[in-house]
Motif scaffolding. Structure first.
Motif, PDB file in Angstrom:
ATOM      1  N   GLY A  93     -50.856  16.491 -24.455  1.00 14.64           N
ATOM      2  CA  GLY A  93     -49.626  16.125 -23.770  1.00 14.64           C
ATOM      3  C   GLY A  93     -48.706  15.283 -24.628  1.00 14.64           C
ATOM      4  N   TRP A  94     -49.250  14.271 -25.271  1.00 16.30           N
ATOM      5  CA  TRP A  94     -48.395  13.402 -26.073  1.00 16.30           C
ATOM      6  C   TRP A  94     -47.868  14.120 -27.319  1.00 16.30           C
ATOM      7  CZ3 TRP A  94     -45.789   9.294 -24.925  1.00 16.30           C
ATOM      8  CH2 TRP A  94     -46.210   8.468 -23.876  1.00 16.30           C
ATOM      9  N   SER A  95     -48.706  14.934 -27.953  1.00 20.18           N
ATOM     10  CA  SER A  95     -48.233  15.680 -29.110  1.00 20.18           C
ATOM     11  C   SER A  95     -47.130  16.652 -28.707  1.00 20.18           C
ATOM     12  CB  SER A  95     -49.393  16.434 -29.771  1.00 20.18           C
ATOM     13  OG  SER A  95     -49.012  16.958 -31.022  1.00 20.18           O
ATOM     14  N   ASN A  96     -47.309  17.299 -27.570  1.00 22.41           N
ATOM     15  CA  ASN A  96     -46.280  18.221 -27.090  1.00 22.41           C
ATOM     16  C   ASN A  96     -45.005  17.472 -26.717  1.00 22.41           C
ATOM     17  OD1 ASN A  96     -45.326  20.789 -26.466  1.00 22.41           O
ATOM     18  ND2 ASN A  96     -45.919  20.616 -24.318  1.00 22.41           N
ATOM     19  N   TYR A  97     -45.162  16.272 -26.179  1.00 21.94           N
ATOM     20  CA  TYR A  97     -43.979  15.485 -25.861  1.00 21.94           C
ATOM     21  C   TYR A  97     -43.195  15.133 -27.125  1.00 21.94           C
ATOM     22  CZ  TYR A  97     -40.936  11.741 -24.307  1.00 21.94           C
ATOM     23  OH  TYR A  97     -39.831  10.975 -24.055  1.00 21.94           O
ATOM     24  N   PHE A  98     -43.912  14.824 -28.214  1.00 18.57           N
ATOM     25  CA  PHE A  98     -43.233  14.517 -29.471  1.00 18.57           C
ATOM     26  C   PHE A  98     -42.457  15.727 -29.993  1.00 18.57           C
ATOM     27  CE2 PHE A  98     -46.701  11.167 -30.367  1.00 18.57           C
ATOM     28  CZ  PHE A  98     -45.993  10.227 -29.619  1.00 18.57           C
ATOM     29  N   VAL A  99     -43.002  16.923 -29.761  1.00 20.76           N
ATOM     30  CA  VAL A  99     -42.261  18.144 -30.124  1.00 20.76           C
ATOM     31  C   VAL A  99     -40.950  18.189 -29.352  1.00 20.76           C
ATOM     32  CG1 VAL A  99     -42.273  20.659 -30.189  1.00 20.76           C
ATOM     33  CG2 VAL A  99     -44.409  19.419 -30.460  1.00 20.76           C
ATOM     34  N   GLN A 100     -41.073  18.027 -28.043  1.00 21.31           N
ATOM     35  CA  GLN A 100     -39.918  18.188 -27.169  1.00 21.31           C
ATOM     36  C   GLN A 100     -38.860  17.115 -27.408  1.00 21.31           C
ATOM     37  OE1 GLN A 100     -39.772  20.894 -25.377  1.00 21.31           O
ATOM     38  NE2 GLN A 100     -41.885  21.513 -25.786  1.00 21.31           N
ATOM     39  N   VAL A 101     -39.294  15.886 -27.579  1.00 22.70           N
ATOM     40  CA  VAL A 101     -38.337  14.793 -27.650  1.00 22.70           C
ATOM     41  C   VAL A 101     -37.652  14.723 -29.014  1.00 22.70           C
ATOM     42  CG1 VAL A 101     -39.789  12.882 -28.518  1.00 22.70           C
ATOM     43  CG2 VAL A 101     -38.018  12.439 -26.772  1.00 22.70           C
ATOM     44  N   THR A 102     -38.238  15.335 -30.050  1.00 27.64           N
ATOM     45  CA  THR A 102     -37.584  15.349 -31.359  1.00 27.64           C
ATOM     46  C   THR A 102     -36.700  16.571 -31.558  1.00 27.64           C
ATOM     47  OG1 THR A 102     -39.516  16.442 -32.369  1.00 27.64           O
ATOM     48  CG2 THR A 102     -39.416  14.022 -32.481  1.00 27.64           C
ATOM     49  N   ALA A 103     -36.831  17.573 -30.696  1.00 28.01           N
ATOM     50  CA  ALA A 103     -36.097  18.829 -30.901  1.00 28.01           C
ATOM     51  C   ALA A 103     -34.590  18.640 -30.778  1.00 28.01           C
ATOM     52  CB  ALA A 103     -36.585  19.881 -29.913  1.00 28.01           C
ATOM     53  N   ALA A 104     -34.147  18.115 -29.643  1.00 32.32           N
ATOM     54  CA  ALA A 104     -32.703  17.967 -29.421  1.00 32.32           C
ATOM     55  C   ALA A 104     -32.036  17.047 -30.446  1.00 32.32           C
ATOM     56  CB  ALA A 104     -32.437  17.483 -27.998  1.00 32.32           C
ATOM     57  N   PRO A 105     -32.618  15.858 -30.766  1.00 33.47           N
ATOM     58  CA  PRO A 105     -31.950  15.024 -31.777  1.00 33.47           C
ATOM     59  C   PRO A 105     -31.902  15.656 -33.164  1.00 33.47           C
ATOM     60  CG  PRO A 105     -34.035  14.046 -31.083  1.00 33.47           C
ATOM     61  CD  PRO A 105     -33.727  15.139 -30.125  1.00 33.47           C
ATOM     62  N   SER A 106     -32.932  16.426 -33.535  1.00 34.15           N
ATOM     63  CA  SER A 106     -32.887  17.086 -34.843  1.00 34.15           C
ATOM     64  C   SER A 106     -31.776  18.128 -34.881  1.00 34.15           C
ATOM     65  CB  SER A 106     -34.246  17.716 -35.173  1.00 34.15           C
ATOM     66  OG  SER A 106     -34.615  18.680 -34.205  1.00 34.15           O
ATOM     67  N   VAL A 107     -31.601  18.854 -33.763  1.00 38.54           N
ATOM     68  CA  VAL A 107     -30.512  19.827 -33.688  1.00 38.54           C
ATOM     69  C   VAL A 107     -29.163  19.102 -33.686  1.00 38.54           C
ATOM     70  CG1 VAL A 107     -29.443  21.625 -32.280  1.00 38.54           C
ATOM     71  CG2 VAL A 107     -31.929  21.527 -32.495  1.00 38.54           C
ATOM     72  N   ALA A 108     -29.071  17.999 -32.947  1.00 36.36           N
ATOM     73  CA  ALA A 108     -27.817  17.237 -32.901  1.00 36.36           C
ATOM     74  C   ALA A 108     -27.458  16.684 -34.274  1.00 36.36           C
ATOM     75  CB  ALA A 108     -27.943  16.100 -31.889  1.00 36.36           C
ATOM     76  N   TYR A 109     -28.470  16.272 -35.031  1.00 38.98           N
ATOM     77  CA  TYR A 109     -28.225  15.773 -36.389  1.00 38.98           C
ATOM     78  C   TYR A 109     -27.668  16.880 -37.284  1.00 38.98           C
ATOM     79  CZ  TYR A 109     -29.362  14.406 -41.188  1.00 38.98           C
ATOM     80  OH  TYR A 109     -29.308  14.152 -42.535  1.00 38.98           O
ATOM     81  N   SER A 110     -28.275  18.054 -37.203  1.00 35.60           N
ATOM     82  CA  SER A 110     -27.771  19.192 -37.982  1.00 35.60           C
ATOM     83  C   SER A 110     -26.371  19.590 -37.533  1.00 35.60           C
ATOM     84  CB  SER A 110     -28.738  20.373 -37.848  1.00 35.60           C
ATOM     85  OG  SER A 110     -28.256  21.503 -38.525  1.00 35.60           O
ATOM     86  N   PHE A 111     -26.167  19.572 -36.217  1.00 42.00           N
ATOM     87  CA  PHE A 111     -24.864  19.889 -35.622  1.00 42.00           C
ATOM     88  C   PHE A 111     -23.773  18.982 -36.185  1.00 42.00           C
ATOM     89  CE2 PHE A 111     -21.853  18.660 -32.269  1.00 42.00           C
ATOM     90  CZ  PHE A 111     -21.322  19.882 -31.858  1.00 42.00           C
ATOM     91  N   SER A 112     -24.019  17.680 -36.187  1.00 41.41           N
ATOM     92  CA  SER A 112     -23.018  16.728 -36.677  1.00 41.41           C
ATOM     93  C   SER A 112     -22.798  16.880 -38.176  1.00 41.41           C
ATOM     94  CB  SER A 112     -23.439  15.291 -36.347  1.00 41.41           C
ATOM     95  OG  SER A 112     -24.662  14.963 -36.976  1.00 41.41           O
ATOM     96  N   GLY A 113     -23.893  17.166 -38.922  1.00 38.22           N
ATOM     97  CA  GLY A 113     -23.759  17.352 -40.369  1.00 38.22           C
ATOM     98  C   GLY A 113     -22.875  18.526 -40.721  1.00 38.22           C
ATOM     99  N   MET A 114     -23.003  19.635 -39.986  1.00 38.98           N
ATOM    100  CA  MET A 114     -22.169  20.808 -40.272  1.00 38.98           C
ATOM    101  C   MET A 114     -20.711  20.557 -39.920  1.00 38.98           C
ATOM    102  SD  MET A 114     -24.403  24.246 -39.490  1.00 38.98           S
ATOM    103  CE  MET A 114     -25.140  23.717 -37.935  1.00 38.98           C
ATOM    104  N   ILE A 115     -20.462  19.828 -38.824  1.00 43.27           N
ATOM    105  CA  ILE A 115     -19.076  19.511 -38.464  1.00 43.27           C
ATOM    106  C   ILE A 115     -18.425  18.660 -39.551  1.00 43.27           C
ATOM    107  CG2 ILE A 115     -17.643  18.179 -36.876  1.00 43.27           C
ATOM    108  CD1 ILE A 115     -19.358  19.124 -34.606  1.00 43.27           C
TER     109      ILE A 115
END
Length: 534
Positions: free
Chosen positions: A119-141
């Protein structure tokens, strides 16, 4: 709730009855179909923005061979993991997903610990997904601003604030009613597919016009190794990009309580996502491998956006801006899909008391029928993770490899338990199953994970070239929290955490009986050796 508490399943539809047999009452609206579940998971997969985000790994470590036959090798084993997960999903279609499966399949003594770690390992997957995408999103802009004004250099705080704004926008959409989210992700997937097709066709047309395609020899055999390791090790390290890109296929498992005919539709969506995503992703890699001009320049340009630099190599200015812009749109769609999946995982864990203040988090909004408190909690945690931006590129890039490692650990713990602790006679198969190939596929999955876990922690450089700035901080960013979770288990959690907390039991029909359940206390905790439906 005592074991003598019963509910009458008459009047419940098949999905609600099956969920009750697994110990949960129906709390969400079932407004996802197999296709809309696939749409969410394909949005989470986000092939185009995922490739743009992880080109540093897929291309930068070993060059074009990693993109063509290296991708195929990694995808074979990723598909094994996906098929094993789909089999478990068909048997136990709950939003807790792998966490519930680990608890119910493990031996009685180890069930709670297996659920805790999964459960905790899966939570770390889920909770890091959106910020990693947001970081890439902002970098491309910001890279588009740099293209227009070469003298402009983005500041860390600008990247951070733009990523935070993206996170908040994704959260607001994810708090809308279930039907709206389903439609949004269906359209998002259509846009993703359309834009991906546009990029692939444009690259072939423009690259073929501007310069000759790379030779087969260069694409398939000429390593452009940007690491201090051997070509073979660099190839294995490049799998980090494949693993992170393909980690979204678990989303239908977490949406199964909102999906009609879940024991069939959800596993199909898992397999469809992995297979279709793997094939189309390979075609995208193939196109880029045959059109890329200079791998070293792409990886080392001052723009710090390998994907955008690659577009500059093969396209004119206007085309580069246009293709980057549509990739940014796809990136936002992907991040929003990640946010939806993460909220469902968080809710299922809060429902079982995993988090501090779980009684507050385990709440479904009466109007939208969505777990909005969990969504906002993940947003806060994600924004805190984005503070790694101020620690440098290596630190913030660790959230990508953390997602890959955490996903592999969470995905394979229940598969490993299934093939080692549960016989075929004990395991209650769902409508989707692997038959006699179940255990061979499970062993292949686990062997690949055991190989890859240490490799994902390797730094790009070694020896005298390795310093704090070039260190791979994955083992710290993932290992630190997991160590804290293990210590928490030893000191306290083992006393009160007994696994998934059931909200219903049933024996009204011999077709829907949850057997093998022990440790029923006032909160109806689940600690089982195997979940069976006689």
């Amino acid at each position: 709730m005592s074991r003598s508490d019963k509910i009458d399943l008459e009047g419940l539809n098949a999905d609600a009855a099956e969920l009750a047999a697994l110990g949960y009452k129906q709390e969400f609206k079932r407004e996802f179909s197999a296709f809309s579940s696939f749409c969410v998971s394909f949005s989470v997969l986000g092939l185009l923005p995922s490739f743009a985000s992880t080109m540093y790994y897929t291309t930068g470590y070993a060059g074009t061979p990693a993109m063509v036959w290296g991708w195929l090798i990694a995808m074979f084993f990723v598909q094994c993991v996906a098929c094993g997960m789909a089999e478990l999903c068909s048997s136990m279609p709950t939003s807790g997903g792998l966490y519930y499966a680990a608890a119910s399949l493990a031996p009685k003594r180890w069930g709670p610990l297996a659920a805790w770690l999964t459960g905790w390992s899966n939570y770390f997957v889920q909770v890091t997904a959106a910020p990693s995408v947001a970081y890439s999103f902002s970098g491309m802009i910001l890279s588009l601003i740099q293209i227009k004004n070469p003298n402009y250099t983005p500041e860390n705080y600008q990247t951070f604030l733009l990523a935070c704004a993206a996170m908040i926008a994704m959260t607001l959409i994810s708090c809308l009613p279930t039907k709206v989210i389903a439609h949004f992700n269906t359209w998002g997937t259509a846009i993703n597919m359309l834009f991906l097709s546009i990029v692939m066709i444009t690259l072939l047309a423009v690259a073929g016009k501007n310069h000759t395609f790379n030779s087969n020899h260069r694409v398939w055999t000429s390593f452009d190794n940007q690491t201090d390791w051997s070509n073979g090790m660099a190839l294995l390290m490049s799998f980090a990009g494949v693993i992170w890109t393909m980690s979204g296929y678990d989303s239908p498992f977490h949406l199964s309580e909102e999906c009609s005919n879940a024991s069939v539709a959800a596993p199909r969506a898992i397999v469809m996502t992995s297979a279709f995503g793997g094939l189309v992703g390979w075609l995208l890699n193939l196109i880029i491998a045959y059109t890329i001009v200079d791998v070293s320049q792409v990886m080392n340009d001052s723009l710090s956006q390998p994907y955008v630099v690659y577009l500059q190599q093969v396209c004119d200015h206007k085309t580069t801006v246009a293709l980057t812009a549509i990739t940014i749109v796809c990136s936002f769609m992907m991040g929003q899909g990640c946010m939806v999946a993460a909220s469902r995982v968080t809710y299922s864990y809060a429902r079982d008391g995993v988090f501090p203040f779980s009684n507050i988090l385990a709440h479904v909004d009466l109007r939208t029928k969505t777990p909005n408190r969990c969504t906002w909690m993940n947003t806060v945690v994600g924004i805190l993770l984005l503070l790694l931006i101020f620690a440098g590129d290596v630190a913030i890039n660790a959230i990508f490899s953390v997602g890959a490692i955490a996903a592999f650990v969470a995905f394979t713990i229940p598969i490993f338990i299934r093939i080692t602790c549960v016989s075929d006679a004990e395991f209650q198969r769902g409508p989707f199953h692997l038959g006699r190939f179940s255990k061979p596929i499970g062993y292949a999955s686990c062997a690949f994970v055991v190989l890859m876990l240490p490799i994902l922690c390797f730094p790009q450089t070694k020896g005298k070239n390795l310093d704090a700035e070039g260190m791979n901080w994955t083992c710290v960013v993932y290992g630190g929290p997991m160590l804290a979770i293990i210590i928490w288990w030893i000191l306290s959690a083992h006393k009160w955490f007994k696994g998934p907390c059931l909200t219903e039991t049933s024996s009204a029909s011999p077709e829907v009986i949850l057997e093998g359940v022990s440790n029923y206390d006032d909160e109806a905790s689940l600690s089982t050796t195997t979940t069976k439906k006689k």
